[in-house]
Design a protein around this motif. Sequence first.
Motif, short mmCIF file in Angstrom:
data_model
loop_
_atom_site.label_atom_id
_atom_site.label_comp_id
_atom_site.label_asym_id
_atom_site.label_seq_id
_atom_site.Cartn_x
_atom_site.Cartn_y
_atom_site.Cartn_z
N LYS A 106 0.81 -1.22 0.00
CA LYS A 106 0.00 0.00 0.00
C LYS A 106 0.85 1.27 0.00
O LYS A 106 0.50 2.25 -0.64
N VAL A 107 1.94 1.27 0.75
CA VAL A 107 2.76 2.48 0.81
C VAL A 107 3.88 2.46 -0.24
O VAL A 107 4.71 3.36 -0.29
N GLY A 108 3.89 1.40 -1.06
CA GLY A 108 4.84 1.36 -2.17
C GLY A 108 6.28 1.09 -1.77
O GLY A 108 7.21 1.58 -2.39
N LEU A 109 6.47 0.28 -0.71
CA LEU A 109 7.83 -0.06 -0.28
C LEU A 109 8.03 -1.57 -0.38
O LEU A 109 7.06 -2.34 -0.32
N GLU A 110 9.29 -1.97 -0.51
CA GLU A 110 9.60 -3.40 -0.59
C GLU A 110 9.86 -3.92 0.83
O GLU A 110 10.68 -3.35 1.57
N LEU A 111 9.14 -4.98 1.20
CA LEU A 111 9.24 -5.49 2.58
C LEU A 111 10.46 -6.38 2.78
O LEU A 111 10.73 -7.27 1.99
N GLN A 112 11.21 -6.09 3.85
CA GLN A 112 12.29 -7.00 4.28
C GLN A 112 12.02 -7.29 5.76
O GLN A 112 11.78 -6.37 6.54
N ILE A 113 12.05 -8.58 6.12
CA ILE A 113 11.80 -8.91 7.53
C ILE A 113 13.06 -9.46 8.18
O ILE A 113 13.68 -10.39 7.67
N ASP A 114 13.46 -8.86 9.29
CA ASP A 114 14.60 -9.35 10.06
C ASP A 114 14.06 -10.05 11.32
O ASP A 114 13.38 -9.43 12.13
#
Length: 290
Positions: A106-114
């Motif tokens: 929705k906010v146009g960012l690429e998700l990275q999960i640590d």
Amino acid sequence: MKKLLALLLALTMCLALAACGGSSDNSAAPAAEETAEAAEPAEAEAAAETAETAEAAELPTIEAGKLIMATNAQFPPYEMIADGEGVAGTGLEGIDVEIAAALAEKVGLELQIDDMEFDSALVAVQHGQADMVLAGLTYTEERDQLMDFSDPYAQGVQVIIVKEDSPIQSADDLANAGLIGTQRGTTGYIYCTGDYGEDHVSAYDNGAAAVQALMNGQVDCVVIDKMPAETFVAENQGLKILETSYVVEDYVLAVGEGNTELQTALNDALNEMKADGSLQAIVDKYITAE
Ligand code: GLN
């Protein structure tokens, strides 16, 4: 919708440019401006994409265009290691993971999960090593001094796990419970140490370790959030959750203290998900009504 607006803007710009012979002073749509002259449908779409990306890139995150989330993937059904690729290729799954993927989009960012211990996740967002924490995180006033929160998106309940034959029968018995097992840095730990003193509380790296300690007889009960508690009890023979819960609380998403722009963008997106039912659909996928 945003795309449509940008497209309309681009087209309007194009008409305006044609009308006044190319001179333009439209400060309302700077991103669409450069490409507006060539607004054939395909290019207009590209211009709209540019406008959207430009807007996302402006969100203050650690790495431009990326949303780095810190969590502890030992907290089912909110976050856990997936069997396969997981949600959006993160290797993880769960309610928070799916919410994060939807918010990022929705906010146009690429998700990275640590993935890290829960207390480390809280430190990471305070020290600029993560943009947000989504980890079944409870709102508390003390934490509110150190980070900024979204509106609540779920309710958590601190419950008590005991062995089936335990003399501990309700929260009132915690005072004489012997040793209470908790997860380090969690509200369970904070409340229990506050109510019964540090000598009566043992802190473990995560919920699974605390439950293992209960199985081994190293602690007499475990205070932990209800949803993971149910999973742990289902996975380990001879345990039960007491009927009386200990504390009811709100789950929120956290960003770094003062990062109002990211906080607002994520909170707006979260509220959109509440309004259109997509948040509930995610919850229903992982929690089936009893
Ligand atoms: N809800 C608890 C807290 O915020 C535990 C969260 C967790 O262990 N992931 O402290």
